[in-house]
Write a protein that holds these residues in place. Sequence first.
Motif, PDB file in Angstrom:
ATOM      1  N   ASP A   1      27.253  29.869  12.245  1.00  0.00           N
ATOM      2  CA  ASP A   1      26.520  28.617  12.032  1.00  0.00           C
ATOM      3  C   ASP A   1      25.911  28.630  10.635  1.00  0.00           C
ATOM      4  OD1 ASP A   1      24.698  30.601  12.602  1.00  0.00           O
ATOM      5  OD2 ASP A   1      23.459  29.383  13.916  1.00  0.00           O
ATOM      6  N   LEU A   2      26.779  28.772   9.641  1.00  0.00           N
ATOM      7  CA  LEU A   2      26.358  28.883   8.250  1.00  0.00           C
ATOM      8  C   LEU A   2      26.552  27.571   7.502  1.00  0.00           C
ATOM      9  CD1 LEU A   2      27.929  32.339   7.423  1.00  0.00           C
ATOM     10  CD2 LEU A   2      25.520  31.836   7.785  1.00  0.00           C
ATOM     11  N   TYR A   3      25.681  27.368   6.529  1.00  0.00           N
ATOM     12  CA  TYR A   3      25.719  26.175   5.689  1.00  0.00           C
ATOM     13  C   TYR A   3      25.680  26.583   4.227  1.00  0.00           C
ATOM     14  CZ  TYR A   3      24.633  23.320   9.757  1.00  0.00           C
ATOM     15  OH  TYR A   3      24.689  22.698  10.968  1.00  0.00           O
TER      16      TYR A   3
ATOM     17  N   ALA B   1      16.837  33.485  -2.164  1.00  0.00           N
ATOM     18  CA  ALA B   1      16.856  34.897  -2.566  1.00  0.00           C
ATOM     19  C   ALA B   1      18.234  35.533  -2.669  1.00  0.00           C
ATOM     20  CB  ALA B   1      16.009  35.715  -1.599  1.00  0.00           C
ATOM     21  N   GLU B   2      19.238  34.971  -2.028  1.00  0.00           N
ATOM     22  CA  GLU B   2      20.552  35.634  -2.016  1.00  0.00           C
ATOM     23  C   GLU B   2      21.243  35.544  -3.369  1.00  0.00           C
ATOM     24  OE1 GLU B   2      21.748  37.543   0.410  1.00  0.00           O
ATOM     25  OE2 GLU B   2      19.896  37.136   1.498  1.00  0.00           O
ATOM     26  N   ARG B   3      21.936  36.621  -3.727  1.00  0.00           N
ATOM     27  CA  ARG B   3      22.727  36.687  -4.946  1.00  0.00           C
ATOM     28  C   ARG B   3      24.056  37.348  -4.613  1.00  0.00           C
ATOM     29  NH1 ARG B   3      18.899  34.201  -5.683  1.00  0.00           N
ATOM     30  NH2 ARG B   3      17.515  34.064  -7.459  1.00  0.00           N
ATOM     31  N   GLY B   4      25.092  36.963  -5.323  1.00  0.00           N
ATOM     32  CA  GLY B   4      26.392  37.577  -5.121  1.00  0.00           C
ATOM     33  C   GLY B   4      27.297  36.713  -4.260  1.00  0.00           C
ATOM     34  N   PRO B   5      28.423  37.267  -3.845  1.00  0.00           N
ATOM     35  CA  PRO B   5      29.401  36.489  -3.086  1.00  0.00           C
ATOM     36  C   PRO B   5      28.832  35.980  -1.761  1.00  0.00           C
ATOM     37  CG  PRO B   5      30.349  38.567  -3.827  1.00  0.00           C
ATOM     38  CD  PRO B   5      28.881  38.626  -4.121  1.00  0.00           C
ATOM     39  N   ALA B   6      29.129  34.735  -1.449  1.00  0.00           N
ATOM     40  CA  ALA B   6      28.724  34.167  -0.164  1.00  0.00           C
ATOM     41  C   ALA B   6      29.623  34.736   0.920  1.00  0.00           C
ATOM     42  CB  ALA B   6      28.824  32.647  -0.197  1.00  0.00           C
TER      43      ALA B   6
ATOM     44  N   GLU C   1      23.748  30.386   0.909  1.00  0.00           N
ATOM     45  CA  GLU C   1      24.362  30.347   2.232  1.00  0.00           C
ATOM     46  C   GLU C   1      23.248  30.611   3.232  1.00  0.00           C
ATOM     47  OE1 GLU C   1      28.453  32.097   3.613  1.00  0.00           O
ATOM     48  OE2 GLU C   1      26.991  33.713   3.438  1.00  0.00           O
ATOM     49  N   ILE C   2      22.985  29.639   4.110  1.00  0.00           N
ATOM     50  CA  ILE C   2      21.885  29.815   5.058  1.00  0.00           C
ATOM     51  C   ILE C   2      22.374  29.543   6.479  1.00  0.00           C
ATOM     52  CG2 ILE C   2      20.123  29.280   3.338  1.00  0.00           C
ATOM     53  CD1 ILE C   2      19.768  26.573   4.625  1.00  0.00           C
TER      54      ILE C   2
ATOM     55  N   THR D   1      12.790  12.107 -10.473  1.00  0.00           N
ATOM     56  CA  THR D   1      13.526  10.930  -9.965  1.00  0.00           C
ATOM     57  C   THR D   1      13.351  10.868  -8.449  1.00  0.00           C
ATOM     58  OG1 THR D   1      15.532  12.245  -9.909  1.00  0.00           O
ATOM     59  CG2 THR D   1      15.222  10.821 -11.828  1.00  0.00           C
ATOM     60  N   PRO D   2      12.209  10.358  -7.963  1.00  0.00           N
ATOM     61  CA  PRO D   2      11.976  10.290  -6.517  1.00  0.00           C
ATOM     62  C   PRO D   2      13.077   9.487  -5.824  1.00  0.00           C
ATOM     63  CG  PRO D   2       9.987   9.725  -7.737  1.00  0.00           C
ATOM     64  CD  PRO D   2      11.108   9.810  -8.731  1.00  0.00           C
ATOM     65  N   GLY D   3      13.491   9.963  -4.684  1.00  0.00           N
ATOM     66  CA  GLY D   3      14.523   9.274  -3.922  1.00  0.00           C
ATOM     67  C   GLY D   3      15.935   9.651  -4.292  1.00  0.00           C
ATOM     68  N   ALA D   4      16.117  10.317  -5.427  1.00  0.00           N
ATOM     69  CA  ALA D   4      17.459  10.751  -5.842  1.00  0.00           C
ATOM     70  C   ALA D   4      17.874  11.962  -5.006  1.00  0.00           C
ATOM     71  CB  ALA D   4      17.468  11.117  -7.321  1.00  0.00           C
ATOM     72  N   PRO D   5      19.165  12.174  -4.833  1.00  0.00           N
ATOM     73  CA  PRO D   5      19.610  13.362  -4.093  1.00  0.00           C
ATOM     74  C   PRO D   5      19.112  14.648  -4.748  1.00  0.00           C
ATOM     75  CG  PRO D   5      21.436  11.849  -4.414  1.00  0.00           C
ATOM     76  CD  PRO D   5      20.294  11.337  -5.248  1.00  0.00           C
ATOM     77  N   LEU D   6      18.734  15.597  -3.903  1.00  0.00           N
ATOM     78  CA  LEU D   6      18.282  16.907  -4.369  1.00  0.00           C
ATOM     79  C   LEU D   6      19.441  17.884  -4.445  1.00  0.00           C
ATOM     80  CD1 LEU D   6      15.558  16.569  -1.803  1.00  0.00           C
ATOM     81  CD2 LEU D   6      14.918  17.204  -4.097  1.00  0.00           C
ATOM     82  N   GLY D   7      20.517  17.557  -3.766  1.00  0.00           N
ATOM     83  CA  GLY D   7      21.678  18.431  -3.703  1.00  0.00           C
ATOM     84  C   GLY D   7      22.511  18.066  -2.494  1.00  0.00           C
ATOM     85  N   THR D   8      23.196  19.074  -1.947  1.00  0.00           N
ATOM     86  CA  THR D   8      24.048  18.837  -0.786  1.00  0.00           C
ATOM     87  C   THR D   8      23.906  19.977   0.222  1.00  0.00           C
ATOM     88  OG1 THR D   8      25.960  19.947  -1.775  1.00  0.00           O
ATOM     89  CG2 THR D   8      25.786  17.556  -2.106  1.00  0.00           C
ATOM     90  N   LEU D   9      24.280  19.653   1.454  1.00  0.00           N
ATOM     91  CA  LEU D   9      24.334  20.626   2.536  1.00  0.00           C
ATOM     92  C   LEU D   9      25.695  20.461   3.203  1.00  0.00           C
ATOM     93  CD1 LEU D   9      22.642  22.725   4.187  1.00  0.00           C
ATOM     94  CD2 LEU D   9      22.136  20.838   5.749  1.00  0.00           C
ATOM     95  N   ARG D  10      26.380  21.587   3.404  1.00  0.00           N
ATOM     96  CA  ARG D  10      27.714  21.526   3.997  1.00  0.00           C
ATOM     97  C   ARG D  10      27.867  22.631   5.026  1.00  0.00           C
ATOM     98  NH1 ARG D  10      32.344  24.295   3.336  1.00  0.00           N
ATOM     99  NH2 ARG D  10      31.561  25.448   1.539  1.00  0.00           N
ATOM    100  N   PHE D  11      28.205  22.235   6.272  1.00  0.00           N
ATOM    101  CA  PHE D  11      28.565  23.220   7.284  1.00  0.00           C
ATOM    102  C   PHE D  11      29.805  23.932   6.794  1.00  0.00           C
ATOM    103  CE2 PHE D  11      30.691  24.308  11.378  1.00  0.00           C
ATOM    104  CZ  PHE D  11      29.757  25.232  11.809  1.00  0.00           C
ATOM    105  N   TYR D  12      29.879  25.244   6.986  1.00  0.00           N
ATOM    106  CA  TYR D  12      30.937  26.023   6.337  1.00  0.00           C
ATOM    107  C   TYR D  12      32.350  25.595   6.720  1.00  0.00           C
ATOM    108  CZ  TYR D  12      32.349  29.086  10.223  1.00  0.00           C
ATOM    109  OH  TYR D  12      32.860  29.592  11.384  1.00  0.00           O
TER     110      TYR D  12
END
Length: 138
Positions: free
Chosen positions: A3-5, A56-61, A86-87, A108-119
Amino acid sequence: MADLYALELALTLSASTPEPVLALIREHMAPYAEDGVAEDGDDGDDFAPPPFKVLAERGPAYRVGGECTADLTRTPAGWTLTARQEIHAESLPDAEQLLNALTPHLTTPGAPLGTLRFYEDPDPQPITPDASGAVRLS
């Protein structure tokens, strides 16, 4: 089943972002200690797991591909935060809490902060604050 994103952030914070907010980001970016943290501060018999650090994670997901990174940079306009992490699903509330601390300081309030994707999903979902300014990932 995992259940990683993949959490990807790209946002700009204002130059007036308070130091406690910047310290919170830095704490989430800091690597975990190699040894356990003792609650009582002496012999380590009462092990307490460290709080989850969203950045905190670094390196290959492990599953989502690519590299786990995070960078906070001072710019003439303020601060930029770029990250790819990867969380696990159970850590989404921790990510929400961090993002909600950042949203009042966005340039820029309301603008996207990024993305989230189920693996397993090829299409990432944008992360945007709702009408109240809160971010909900779960």
